[in-house]
Scaffold this active site. Structure first.
Site, PDB file in Angstrom:
ATOM      1  N   GLU A   1      13.234  22.153 -10.502  1.00 57.03           N
ATOM      2  CA  GLU A   1      12.901  22.630  -9.166  1.00 57.03           C
ATOM      3  C   GLU A   1      11.493  22.147  -8.837  1.00 57.03           C
ATOM      4  O   GLU A   1      10.551  22.372  -9.614  1.00 57.03           O
ATOM      5  CB  GLU A   1      12.987  24.168  -9.128  1.00 57.03           C
ATOM      6  CG  GLU A   1      12.771  24.720  -7.739  1.00 57.03           C
ATOM      7  CD  GLU A   1      13.265  26.156  -7.581  1.00 57.03           C
ATOM      8  OE1 GLU A   1      14.029  26.636  -8.441  1.00 57.03           O
ATOM      9  OE2 GLU A   1      12.886  26.790  -6.582  1.00 57.03           O
TER      10      GLU A   1
ATOM     11  N   LYS B   1       9.871  36.232 -12.559  1.00 51.36           N
ATOM     12  CA  LYS B   1       9.883  36.220 -11.089  1.00 51.36           C
ATOM     13  C   LYS B   1      10.905  37.271 -10.687  1.00 51.36           C
ATOM     14  O   LYS B   1      12.102  37.092 -10.929  1.00 51.36           O
ATOM     15  CB  LYS B   1      10.296  34.848 -10.592  1.00 51.36           C
ATOM     16  CG  LYS B   1      10.603  34.760  -9.099  1.00 51.36           C
ATOM     17  CD  LYS B   1      10.865  33.317  -8.658  1.00 51.36           C
ATOM     18  CE  LYS B   1      11.214  33.236  -7.187  1.00 51.36           C
ATOM     19  NZ  LYS B   1      11.225  31.848  -6.675  1.00 51.36           N
TER      20      LYS B   1
ATOM     21  N   GLU C   1      12.535  35.884  -3.369  1.00 53.99           N
ATOM     22  CA  GLU C   1      13.469  34.826  -3.004  1.00 53.99           C
ATOM     23  C   GLU C   1      14.841  35.034  -3.654  1.00 53.99           C
ATOM     24  O   GLU C   1      15.432  34.136  -4.237  1.00 53.99           O
ATOM     25  CB  GLU C   1      12.903  33.454  -3.391  1.00 53.99           C
ATOM     26  CG  GLU C   1      11.600  33.147  -2.666  1.00 53.99           C
ATOM     27  CD  GLU C   1      11.055  31.760  -2.928  1.00 53.99           C
ATOM     28  OE1 GLU C   1      10.581  31.152  -1.972  1.00 53.99           O
ATOM     29  OE2 GLU C   1      11.082  31.286  -4.069  1.00 53.99           O
TER      30      GLU C   1
ATOM     31  N   LYS D   1      -0.537  33.243  -7.340  1.00 51.93           N
ATOM     32  CA  LYS D   1      -0.768  31.879  -6.853  1.00 51.93           C
ATOM     33  C   LYS D   1      -2.165  31.771  -6.248  1.00 51.93           C
ATOM     34  O   LYS D   1      -2.727  32.765  -5.791  1.00 51.93           O
ATOM     35  CB  LYS D   1       0.277  31.507  -5.806  1.00 51.93           C
ATOM     36  CG  LYS D   1       1.665  31.309  -6.395  1.00 51.93           C
ATOM     37  CD  LYS D   1       2.639  30.721  -5.391  1.00 51.93           C
ATOM     38  CE  LYS D   1       4.016  30.580  -6.032  1.00 51.93           C
ATOM     39  NZ  LYS D   1       5.020  29.968  -5.160  1.00 51.93           N
TER      40      LYS D   1
ATOM     41  N   ASP E   1       1.813  29.691  -0.234  1.00 52.88           N
ATOM     42  CA  ASP E   1       2.606  28.953  -1.216  1.00 52.88           C
ATOM     43  C   ASP E   1       2.069  27.544  -1.480  1.00 52.88           C
ATOM     44  O   ASP E   1       2.650  26.582  -0.988  1.00 52.88           O
ATOM     45  CB  ASP E   1       4.069  28.861  -0.724  1.00 52.88           C
ATOM     46  CG  ASP E   1       5.014  28.457  -1.845  1.00 52.88           C
ATOM     47  OD1 ASP E   1       4.601  28.498  -3.004  1.00 52.88           O
ATOM     48  OD2 ASP E   1       6.171  28.114  -1.543  1.00 52.88           O
TER      49      ASP E   1
ATOM     50  N   GLU F   1      -2.307  31.069 -10.872  1.00 51.38           N
ATOM     51  CA  GLU F   1      -1.237  30.060 -10.918  1.00 51.38           C
ATOM     52  C   GLU F   1      -1.508  28.949  -9.911  1.00 51.38           C
ATOM     53  O   GLU F   1      -1.633  29.206  -8.707  1.00 51.38           O
ATOM     54  CB  GLU F   1       0.115  30.723 -10.613  1.00 51.38           C
ATOM     55  CG  GLU F   1       1.281  29.745 -10.581  1.00 51.38           C
ATOM     56  CD  GLU F   1       2.642  30.428 -10.336  1.00 51.38           C
ATOM     57  OE1 GLU F   1       2.864  31.560 -10.830  1.00 51.38           O
ATOM     58  OE2 GLU F   1       3.486  29.844  -9.637  1.00 51.38           O
TER      59      GLU F   1
ATOM     60  N   GLU G   1       4.626  19.776  -4.548  1.00 52.77           N
ATOM     61  CA  GLU G   1       5.697  20.161  -3.628  1.00 52.77           C
ATOM     62  C   GLU G   1       5.281  19.997  -2.168  1.00 52.77           C
ATOM     63  O   GLU G   1       6.079  19.593  -1.339  1.00 52.77           O
ATOM     64  CB  GLU G   1       6.077  21.622  -3.913  1.00 52.77           C
ATOM     65  CG  GLU G   1       7.088  22.197  -2.954  1.00 52.77           C
ATOM     66  CD  GLU G   1       7.408  23.672  -3.240  1.00 52.77           C
ATOM     67  OE1 GLU G   1       6.900  24.214  -4.239  1.00 52.77           O
ATOM     68  OE2 GLU G   1       8.162  24.275  -2.454  1.00 52.77           O
TER      69      GLU G   1
ATOM     70  N   TRP H   1      10.482  32.091   7.364  1.00 50.78           N
ATOM     71  CA  TRP H   1      10.682  30.929   6.504  1.00 50.78           C
ATOM     72  C   TRP H   1      10.578  29.642   7.312  1.00 50.78           C
ATOM     73  O   TRP H   1      10.976  28.585   6.844  1.00 50.78           O
ATOM     74  CB  TRP H   1      12.069  30.980   5.833  1.00 50.78           C
ATOM     75  CG  TRP H   1      12.205  32.043   4.786  1.00 50.78           C
ATOM     76  CD1 TRP H   1      11.296  32.994   4.454  1.00 50.78           C
ATOM     77  CD2 TRP H   1      13.339  32.259   3.924  1.00 50.78           C
ATOM     78  NE1 TRP H   1      11.779  33.807   3.464  1.00 50.78           N
ATOM     79  CE2 TRP H   1      13.037  33.377   3.119  1.00 50.78           C
ATOM     80  CE3 TRP H   1      14.579  31.640   3.768  1.00 50.78           C
ATOM     81  CZ2 TRP H   1      13.928  33.878   2.157  1.00 50.78           C
ATOM     82  CZ3 TRP H   1      15.457  32.132   2.821  1.00 50.78           C
ATOM     83  CH2 TRP H   1      15.132  33.237   2.022  1.00 50.78           C
TER      84      TRP H   1
HETATM   85  C1  GCV Z   1      10.614  28.547  -8.203  1.00 45.88           C
HETATM   86  C2  GCV Z   1       8.142  28.223  -3.557  1.00 45.88           C
HETATM   87  C3  GCV Z   1       8.983  27.070  -3.984  1.00 45.88           C
HETATM   88  C4  GCV Z   1      10.158  27.533  -4.831  1.00 45.88           C
HETATM   89  C5  GCV Z   1       9.614  28.332  -6.015  1.00 45.88           C
HETATM   90  C6  GCV Z   1       8.770  29.483  -5.492  1.00 45.88           C
HETATM   91  C7  GCV Z   1       8.137  30.280  -6.613  1.00 45.88           C
HETATM   92  O1  GCV Z   1       8.839  29.024  -2.666  1.00 45.88           O
HETATM   93  O2  GCV Z   1       9.439  26.373  -2.850  1.00 45.88           O
HETATM   94  O3  GCV Z   1      10.870  26.408  -5.258  1.00 45.88           O
HETATM   95  O4  GCV Z   1      10.657  28.816  -6.810  1.00 45.88           O
HETATM   96  O5  GCV Z   1       7.745  28.969  -4.666  1.00 45.88           O
HETATM   97  O6  GCV Z   1       6.974  30.029  -6.884  1.00 45.88           O
HETATM   98  O7  GCV Z   1       8.777  31.132  -7.188  1.00 45.88           O
END
Ligand code: GCV
Length: 756
Positions: free
Chosen positions: A212, A332, A336, A405, A410, A432, A438, A598
């Site tokens: 991912e 996690k 999501e 984070k 994000d 983090e 990304e 989103w």
């Molecule tokens: C692993 C963002 C990313 C997701 C990721 C998420 C997270 O939303 O797009 O791919 O999922 O962060 O950090 O859990």
């Protein structure tokens, strides 16, 4: 030997005399060609004998030449290093391998100093020579090391000394870095110890090999062939990580598959742990909260249910049987769509503590993520983690850390630091970062993330007055040791995690320059106050060349690169304008997501009158989550740093900027400036042709061309869209977008890599 069929053999014998004559005639020509090749290699000087593809990362150990090589040989006349534990063997092997590459020959190994120039490595326990020196190693603690010029029995020597074997391995890598970056070896007096205890890579790797947000190929974990086949790449991965001090690896995606916790996969994880152990790297696993249901046959995963608690205790026992030094779980939860304690009306603390209790008897820890992007629609997504976690401060057990984070949304090209830092004084907080890019152009855009990391670490939270930087929150120094006990070391847990950018590409990271992001992450996790520029310079020297004519322009280019991305993607605090789902390319027009929050339009809120997300007191009031001095600064449209203007405020298109331009003109100026920066990066790189190997040069050149094309795309699509909203003309002298808006809106990339 090649097996020949009878027929083929007969034919070969038949033409043998002819071949013989040919060979005799060709021999002098071949010799000539060979001599020419050698001459060319010598003339080419730095050109390596075999093509470089980036596999060797910053551990290339290519031959050094000239005076410095002579001096280095004189300082490494023999190696006195114990080799009785796997880590000692790893250190000794790395030194011999590296010195052979760098200096042409491995120094002889020895037990005693009988001349100048010995390199003495070890701990007081492993090396009688180090014990005799009675070095003051108390302050360097676990994992730390000293590198010092000393005199032993009348002979000049260099020692790499530590309190534990892993410290000597880290010291060995540091010593080699001195040679690789052309530093003098005289009068050395270096003392290093890590500021953070947990320095982790989080792999978002799925069991089917997909990653991912991965842009460097498939997962390097070959689950299917593990545990029987141990790809040598695992050892190289461990070496690279140890060389920058990374000491933990979370093997699987936080969007976890419960099967990772079954015996089949635990055996595979144990095999990886077996490879990593010598390099000081512990294995961690992402745990799926609903695993008791999915693989345990229970009806619930309620953290307060006795059966569930028993199941996790049993699972922890099983894991530690397979992996005695298992690090712990990363989770996690309730984000999501992932399961979590809130599915049972329990808090994040109750969920984390249940797992922590299961791991505690074994010394394991739980890293609980604060990236909660829950199913309920918040009034402002940026506020959600703070709102959920601050009330839980003090409620987590001692072996739980909360992982946050760098910013509240994000991993955007630029975000203000996350307001949770410093807001939970009783809870150890792991910072983090995302190493994989990304939101910063995937693998092909050159964006050195050192300045982004440094910007977050240096940000002042004001949690305990001025100077309360995120770095001090994360390394625990802001609070001392009194709040929490460490399951591993009996003092506060501290840590930093990076979402890895590693895959099966030969160059590991998808591009040559993305290796630098892995590198700088590790170095900053070791020392969060280090300079990202100095680290970039080390990396360039080790990865490419010590030639100042190469190093200086490349480091300058790297240092500007992230800001260029901010300019052409999301200037002035704009954020999350990337295309839906895969996040490749611009889509500020997108309003199509399942939920408003989103979609890009939710974040930029552009209308005929203005643009930006009002997070001041007149809006979502997210500014109030920061300490008062910052809340005031960020909340005041006149005082907010312009780089965060549209993050915190909705302002009119004619808002006057410090440059004197209107906001709209400033946006156009910055989008354009970003593209210009990339053009300059290309020109800089072009001017360096011939200074490094042709293969890596060519790949970087090609990727920069992609970056320029895509930067232009970002600029043009963004301008076309915002102009369609505000109806304003472009400032004089700025080119209109190459295409009309509907052209950009129609672009579609269903197979862009890294899908979630
Ligand atoms: C692993 C963002 C990313 C997701 C990721 C998420 C997270 O939303 O797009 O791919 O999922 O962060 O950090 O859990």
């Amino acid at each position: 030997m090649l097996a020949l069929t009878t027929k083929t053999r007969d034919r070969v014998f038949a033409i043998a005399p002819f071949l013989n004559t040919c060979i005799r005639r060709l021999l002098p020509i071949c010799r000539c060609i060979a001599a020419g090749a050698v001459l060319m290699a010598v003339v080419a000087g730095a050109r390596p004998a075999h093509a470089e593809d980036g596999y060797d990362l910053w551990l290339r150990y290519r031959p050094l030449s000239g005076e410095s090589a002579q001096a280095y040989r004189a300082s490494t006349t023999r190696l006195i290093a114990p080799a009785t534990s796997p880590t000692q063997i790893a250190a000794r092997h790395e030194l011999l391998h590296a010195l052979t590459g760098l200096l042409g020959n491995a120094p002889p190994t020895a037990d005693a100093v009988d001349g100048d120039g010995a390199l003495v490595v070890g701990t007081a326990a492993s090396s009688p020579l180090i014990a005799r020196l009675k070095l003051d190693t108390a302050k360097i603690g676990r994992e730390g090391y000293l590198i010092r010029s000393v005199v032993i029995d009348g002979h000049a020597a260099t020692v790499i000394a530590a309190n534990d074997d892993i410290g000597t391995l880290y010291g060995a890598f540091h010593f080699l870095r001195l040679l690789q970056t052309n530093q003098p070896l005289q009068h050395l007096d270096l003392r290093e110890s890590p500021r953070l205890k947990l320095r982790l890579l989080d792999h978002w790797d799925d069991l089917d090999g997909h990653i991912e947000r991965g842009y460097a190929g498939a997962s390097i974990w070959d689950w299917h062939k593990l545990p029987d086949w141990l790809d040598p790449r695992y050892t190289d991965y461990a070496r690279a990580n140890a060389s920058i001090g990374i000491n933990g690896s979370v093997l699987n995606n936080v969007r976890a598959n419960a099967l990772s916790l079954t015996p089949l996969y635990l055996e595979k994880a144990a095999a990886l742990a077996g490879v990593f152990r010598a390099y000081g790297i512990r294995v961690y696993l992402s745990a799926r909260f609903s695993a008791p249901i999915e693989i345990g046959g229970l009806k619930t995963a309620d953290p307060l249910d006795p059966q569930v608690r028993r199941w996790w205790r049993g699972k922890a026992d099983e894991i530690y049987k397979a992996i005695p030094d298992f690090g712990g779980f990363l989770v996690k939860a309730n984000s999501e769509g992932q399961p979590g304690p809130k599915d049972y009306d329990r808090t994040h603390a109750e969920g984390a503590n249940m797992l922590a209790d299961a791991l505690a008897p074994h010394g394991g820890i739980v890293i609980w993520r604060a990236f909660v992007y829950a199913n309920e629609k918040p009034d402002d997504r940026a506020k959600q983690a703070y709102d959920e976690f601050v009330p839980l401060d003090g409620k987590f057990h001692d072996n739980v850390l909360v992982q946050i984070k760098n910013g509240a949304i994000d991993f955007q090209p630029r975000e203000p630091f996350h307001p949770l830092f410093g807001a939970m004084p009783k809870t150890p907080q792991v910072l983090e970062f995302q190493i994989t890019k990304e939101y910063l152009g995937f693998a092909t855009h050159l964006a050195y993330l050192g300045p982004l990391y440094e910007e977050t670490l240096a940000a002042d939270t004001f949690a305990r007055g001025k100077g309360s930087t995120v770095a001090k929150v994360v390394d625990g120094s802001l609070y001392g040791d009194k709040h929490s006990k460490d399951a591993l070391t009996k003092s506060r847990l501290t840590g930093m995690a990076g979402v890895a950018n590693i895959g099966t590409d030969r160059n590991w990271s998808g591009s040559q320059f993305d290796q630098a992001n892995w590198y700088v992450f590790g170095r900053l996790a070791w020392n969060p106050s280090a300079s990202s520029r100095a680290i970039a310079e080390d990396w360039v020297r080790m990865t490419f060349s010590n030639d100042a004519a190469f190093v200086t322009p490349v480091v300058d280019m790297m240092m500007r690169s992230r800001e260029a991305v901010v300019d052409y993607m999301t200037p002035l605090g704009l954020h999350h304008l990337m295309a839906h789902d895969h996040h490749y390319g611009p889509a500020p027009w997108d309003a199509s997501g399942k939920r408003a929050d989103w979609t890009p339009v939710y974040y930029h809120r552009a209308d005929r009158n203005g643009i930006g997300f009002d997070r001041s007191a007149t809006g979502s009031n997210a500014v109030a989550q920061y300490m008062p001095p910052l809340a005031q600064e960020f909340g005041d449209v006149k005082r907010v740093p312009e780089q965060y203007l549209l993050w915190f405020h909705h302002v009119s298109w004619d808002h006057r900027m410090s440059s004197g331009r209107s906001l709209w003109d400033e946006m156009v100026y910055r989008y354009t400036r970003g593209v210009e920066q990339v053009k300059q990066m290309r020109a800089t790189w072009h001017g360096l042709d011939g200074k490094i190997d042709a293969d890596r040069y060519a790949q970087v050149a090609a990727f920069l061309a992609i970056q320029e094309k895509e930067a232009q795309w970002w600029r043009d699509a963004s301008i076309a869209y915002f102009q369609s909203i505000n109806g304003l003309p472009l400032p004089a002298g700025f080119a209109p977008p190459a295409h009309p808006l509907d052209y950009y809106e129609a672009l579609s990339f269903p197979y862009a890599p890294g899908h979630g």
